[in-house]
Design an enzyme around this catalytic site. Structure first.
Site, mmCIF file in Angstrom:
data_model
loop_
_atom_site.group_PDB
_atom_site.id
_atom_site.type_symbol
_atom_site.label_atom_id
_atom_site.label_comp_id
_atom_site.label_asym_id
_atom_site.label_seq_id
_atom_site.Cartn_x
_atom_site.Cartn_y
_atom_site.Cartn_z
ATOM 1 N N GLY A 217 0.814 -1.205 0.000
ATOM 2 C CA GLY A 217 0.000 0.000 0.000
ATOM 3 C C GLY A 217 0.850 1.259 0.000
ATOM 4 O O GLY A 217 1.925 1.310 -0.613
ATOM 5 N N SER A 218 0.394 2.259 0.726
ATOM 6 C CA SER A 218 1.040 3.576 0.660
ATOM 7 C C SER A 218 2.405 3.652 1.324
ATOM 8 O O SER A 218 3.108 4.649 1.152
ATOM 9 C CB SER A 218 0.112 4.636 1.261
ATOM 10 O OG SER A 218 -1.038 4.802 0.460
ATOM 11 N N THR A 219 2.810 2.629 2.071
ATOM 12 C CA THR A 219 4.188 2.652 2.588
ATOM 13 C C THR A 219 5.177 2.601 1.429
ATOM 14 O O THR A 219 6.307 3.087 1.552
ATOM 15 C CB THR A 219 4.456 1.480 3.556
ATOM 16 O OG1 THR A 219 4.209 0.241 2.889
ATOM 17 C CG2 THR A 219 3.583 1.589 4.798
#
Length: 486
Positions: A217-219
């Site tokens: 995801g956004s990591t």
């Protein structure tokens, strides 16, 4: 007469050759197969004849061999059971070995080349054979804090020192009790193993470094931002259209921010604001513009796709080498075919925390002989230098903003009096499946002592209502506090 003697001599010679050949085949070429044959009980007895070395955490055994009254002489015991199961693994009669028990087997069993002289000395002096002990880098306080923070959730935590690569905590839940695998009753061991294997929660998977990897995801936006800054073509203030939607190249599909709104209020947004608010639209556009080749190269520098032993084998994280522009854009927000372990995302943060230099993660502090002398000791090792110190400094400040800014997406990782750098991620797993929740970060931002990565699967039990800020980031905060409060 001489002719007959010659024939007999040749026959006897051939018989000797055949005998020597068959003996050599059995003793050399078939030795491993014979040793592995489950019917060969002598090999099993021999393997338990040696007092296997202990696995230690802060000097306290988390795995040890206890004497028995049966043919195996010793039985493996795990005093703290499930707390360290993801690290120790198990040593058993009929189901092999896992974890440190496997990767450090030669040292623990006393058969490594570095222990040859000690083995000879014990034979000469008549001392019973004994393996070396393995001291781990784990901190028991941090390990317990990570376990408590995860609770009944399905996920994993990795904490490490960014300056050395020492792993301070590695927890995977749900866990299991490795003592279930140490009985000398083969039928009992096999029954326990089958039950654990059949459990749909997969307690035998070490989600920190193996298992079915999750989209980050956004990591993963940290990797994309790193590639952008390293290219020299972007700064934190670089702007992107702020329409609230980005149409994927060659597709009718549109990427939107999770809240279905814009990334800030103006007609344009910035790389900094995109990371702070965890906006999908600018990062999808950025990934498509940069291209898959550059993103793959940057991900690889951080460790994606590379074999890694800590010394336990780690499943390589995945960023596709080739894919079309639409999937590259989705990869820019940690979706499509991108997959990562918590250890990998900890490595991304660790490189940023350590001025762009990524140290090789390590679980073993030292190997100690039975006479308490040190056989080998951990030495910090540079794994790679994925980014410059300037990029690392810029990314650190951007990650601090993610935690400290009023519109930051990781506000729940805030610690009073400490500058925390962090990044959340909420990864989709299809249209109706629960989200995977992530957090990675480090503190103190100015002189980092600890890096942490957290993954929570199955939406934290809340399906698609679970959020990384509400569930994963607070777990990361508790683990960071466990280090800083010592």
């Amino acid at each position: 007469m001489n002719k007959q003697l010659k024939r007999v001599s040749i026959l006897i010679f051939l018989m000797f050759v055949a005998l020597m050949t068959s003996t050599s085949i059995i003793q050399v070429f078939q030795a491993d197969n014979l040793a592995a044959d489950p019917r060969n009980k002598r090999t099993l007895y021999d393997s338990f004849d040696v007092e296997r070395g202990a696995i230690l955490v802060n000097g306290v055994p988390v795995a040890q061999s206890m004497p028995t009254g049966d043919n195996y002489k010793f039985q493996r015991e795990y005093p703290q059971g499930d707390l360290y199961a993801a690290v120790t693994g198990y040593y058993t009669i009929d189901q092999g070995t896992t974890g440190i028990e496997s990767s450090m087997n030669s040292e623990l069993s006393g058969t490594s080349s570095s222990q040859f002289l000690d083995k000879i000395n014990r034979i000469v002096t008549g001392q019973p054979p004994q393996g070396a002990s393995v001291e781990l880098t784990l901190d028991p306080v941090v390990q317990q804090a990570a376990r408590d923070a995860l609770g009944t959730l399905q996920g994993a935590v990795v904490a490490m020192r960014p300056k050395t690569g020492e792993i301070l905590a590695m927890v995977s839940t749900p866990t299991y009790d490795p003592n279930l695998m140490t009985s000398h009753d083969s039928a009992e061991v096999i029954a326990n193993y089958k039950a654990l294997l059949a459990d749909p929660a997969k307690p035998l998977d070490n989600r920190a470094i193996t298992g079915s990897l999750n989209p980050p995801g956004s990591t993963f936006k940290l990797v994309v931002a790193a590639a952008a800054l390293e290219s020299g073509n972007y700064t934190p203030e670089s702007t992107f259209a702020n329409t609230g939607g980005y149409q994927l190249p060659g597709s009718s599909s549109v990427v939107r921010n999770s809240w279905r709104g814009t990334c800030g209020s103006g007609p344009t947004t910035t790389l900094l604001l995109g990371l702070t608010m965890s906006c999908n639209t600018p990062f999808a556009e950025l990934a498509a513009t940069m291209g898959n080749t550059d993103l793959h190269a940057q991900a690889e520098k951080f460790g994606f796709g590379q074999d890694l032993g800590i010394p336990t084998k780690v499943t390589p994280s995945i960023f596709p080498r080739t894919q079309d522009s639409a999937r590259t854009a989705l990869s820019g927000i940690g979706q499509a075919d991108v997959r990562a372990t918590p250890l990998q995302m900890a490595m991304v943060s660790a490189a940023i925390a350590n001025d762009g230099k990524l140290m090789k993660p390590q679980l073993v502090q030292r190997v100690v002989a039975p006479n308490l002398s040190t056989i080998s000791e951990f030495e910090p090792e540079v794994f790679s230098e994925p980014i410059s110190s300037a990029t690392a400094e810029t990314l650190t400040e951007m990650m601090v903003n993610v935690v400290s800014a009023p519109n930051g997406s990781a506000r729940t990782a805030t610690i009073d009096g400490v500058r925390v750098a962090g990044k959340t991620g909420t990864a989709e797993n299809g249209t109706v499946a629960p989200y995977t929740l992530w957090f990675t970060g480090f503190a103190p931002a100015d002189d980092p002592e600890v890096v942490v990565a957290v993954v929570v699967e199955d939406g934290g039990g809340l399906g698609q209502n679970g959020t990384s800020e509400g569930i994963a980031a607070p777990i990361g905060k508790k683990v960071i506090e466990a280090v800083l409060n010592q």
